[in-house]
Design a protein around this motif. Structure first.
Motif, mmCIF file in Angstrom:
data_model
loop_
_atom_site.group_PDB
_atom_site.id
_atom_site.type_symbol
_atom_site.label_atom_id
_atom_site.label_comp_id
_atom_site.label_asym_id
_atom_site.label_seq_id
_atom_site.Cartn_x
_atom_site.Cartn_y
_atom_site.Cartn_z
ATOM 1 N N ARG A 38 -22.613 -4.575 15.836
ATOM 2 C CA ARG A 38 -21.471 -5.214 15.189
ATOM 3 C C ARG A 38 -21.926 -6.507 14.540
ATOM 4 N NH1 ARG A 38 -18.004 -6.839 20.613
ATOM 5 N NH2 ARG A 38 -19.367 -8.550 21.331
ATOM 6 N N GLN A 39 -21.112 -6.971 13.612
ATOM 7 C CA GLN A 39 -21.459 -8.189 12.891
ATOM 8 C C GLN A 39 -20.199 -8.949 12.501
ATOM 9 O OE1 GLN A 39 -23.845 -7.576 9.325
ATOM 10 N NE2 GLN A 39 -24.851 -9.561 9.619
ATOM 11 N N VAL A 40 -20.246 -10.257 12.702
ATOM 12 C CA VAL A 40 -19.194 -11.134 12.206
ATOM 13 C C VAL A 40 -19.791 -11.982 11.099
ATOM 14 C CG1 VAL A 40 -17.955 -11.142 14.385
ATOM 15 C CG2 VAL A 40 -19.663 -12.915 13.956
ATOM 16 N N PRO A 41 -18.965 -12.449 10.184
ATOM 17 C CA PRO A 41 -19.490 -13.231 9.044
ATOM 18 C C PRO A 41 -20.294 -14.434 9.522
ATOM 19 C CG PRO A 41 -17.223 -12.602 8.644
ATOM 20 C CD PRO A 41 -17.520 -12.207 10.059
ATOM 21 N N GLY A 42 -21.456 -14.616 8.903
ATOM 22 C CA GLY A 42 -22.289 -15.761 9.213
ATOM 23 C C GLY A 42 -23.195 -15.600 10.411
ATOM 24 N N LYS A 43 -23.112 -14.425 11.069
ATOM 25 C CA LYS A 43 -23.953 -14.194 12.241
ATOM 26 C C LYS A 43 -24.799 -12.950 12.046
ATOM 27 C CE LYS A 43 -21.215 -16.516 15.780
ATOM 28 N NZ LYS A 43 -20.652 -16.412 17.150
ATOM 29 N N ALA A 44 -25.874 -12.864 12.835
ATOM 30 C CA ALA A 44 -26.743 -11.701 12.780
ATOM 31 C C ALA A 44 -26.041 -10.482 13.376
ATOM 32 C CB ALA A 44 -28.025 -11.978 13.551
ATOM 33 N N ARG A 45 -26.489 -9.325 12.945
ATOM 34 C CA ARG A 45 -25.951 -8.091 13.507
ATOM 35 C C ARG A 45 -26.354 -8.007 14.985
ATOM 36 N NH1 ARG A 45 -25.996 -3.037 9.478
ATOM 37 N NH2 ARG A 45 -24.971 -4.688 8.282
ATOM 38 N N GLU A 46 -25.394 -7.665 15.815
ATOM 39 C CA GLU A 46 -25.588 -7.677 17.271
ATOM 40 C C GLU A 46 -25.658 -6.269 17.820
ATOM 41 O OE1 GLU A 46 -23.077 -9.155 21.269
ATOM 42 O OE2 GLU A 46 -22.110 -9.057 19.309
ATOM 43 N N PHE A 47 -26.694 -5.991 18.596
ATOM 44 C CA PHE A 47 -26.804 -4.702 19.261
ATOM 45 C C PHE A 47 -25.728 -4.571 20.335
ATOM 46 C CE2 PHE A 47 -28.518 -1.047 21.282
ATOM 47 C CZ PHE A 47 -28.441 -1.274 22.640
ATOM 48 N N LEU A 48 -25.128 -3.385 20.414
ATOM 49 C CA LEU A 48 -24.113 -3.114 21.426
ATOM 50 C C LEU A 48 -24.537 -2.024 22.403
ATOM 51 C CD1 LEU A 48 -20.874 -3.082 19.255
ATOM 52 C CD2 LEU A 48 -21.803 -4.984 20.596
#
Length: 119
Positions: A38-48
């Protein structure tokens, strides 16, 4: 042509559940580990979460362990993410990915589906 198409996102109240789906075409789905980020604006894509080719094993990020469950149906070329006890901080664009069977790195990405959790 490889395609990963996510669906199932939407707006949900905190504490509720959603199930995301990702349909894969154009490659040997059952030969690839699959995952969700997942990804939120301004942040790196996060493994789930990630799941092995036969679905026998999965691993999760600490942030979602115990709340999210990844599964797959190789007959339908589909990977799922069941999300329970959603929190406002789960708001993000959710992406599925197919991992390269040699390197283990993400090879293909879907277009993403928006999940918004309201408090």
């Amino acid at each position: 042509q490889v395609q990963l198409v996510e669906s199932g996102g939407g707006v949900v109240q905190a504490g509720n559940s959603l199930r995301l789906s990702c349909v894969a075409t154009g490659f040997a789905f059952s030969s690839n580990g699959m995952g969700w980020f997942r990804q939120v604006p301004g942040k790196a894509r996060e493994f789930l979460a990630a799941i092995t080719t036969n679905g026998a094993s999965a691993n999760y990020a600490d942030s979602v362990k115990g709340r999210f469950t990844i599964s797959r149906d190789n007959a339908k070329n589909t990977v799922y993410l069941q999300m329970n006890s959603l929190k406002s901080e789960d708001t993000a664009v959710y992406y599925c990915t197919a991992f390269n069977y040699l390197t283990g790195a993400p090879d293909y990405w879907g277009q993403g589906t928006q999940v918004t959790v309201t408090s």
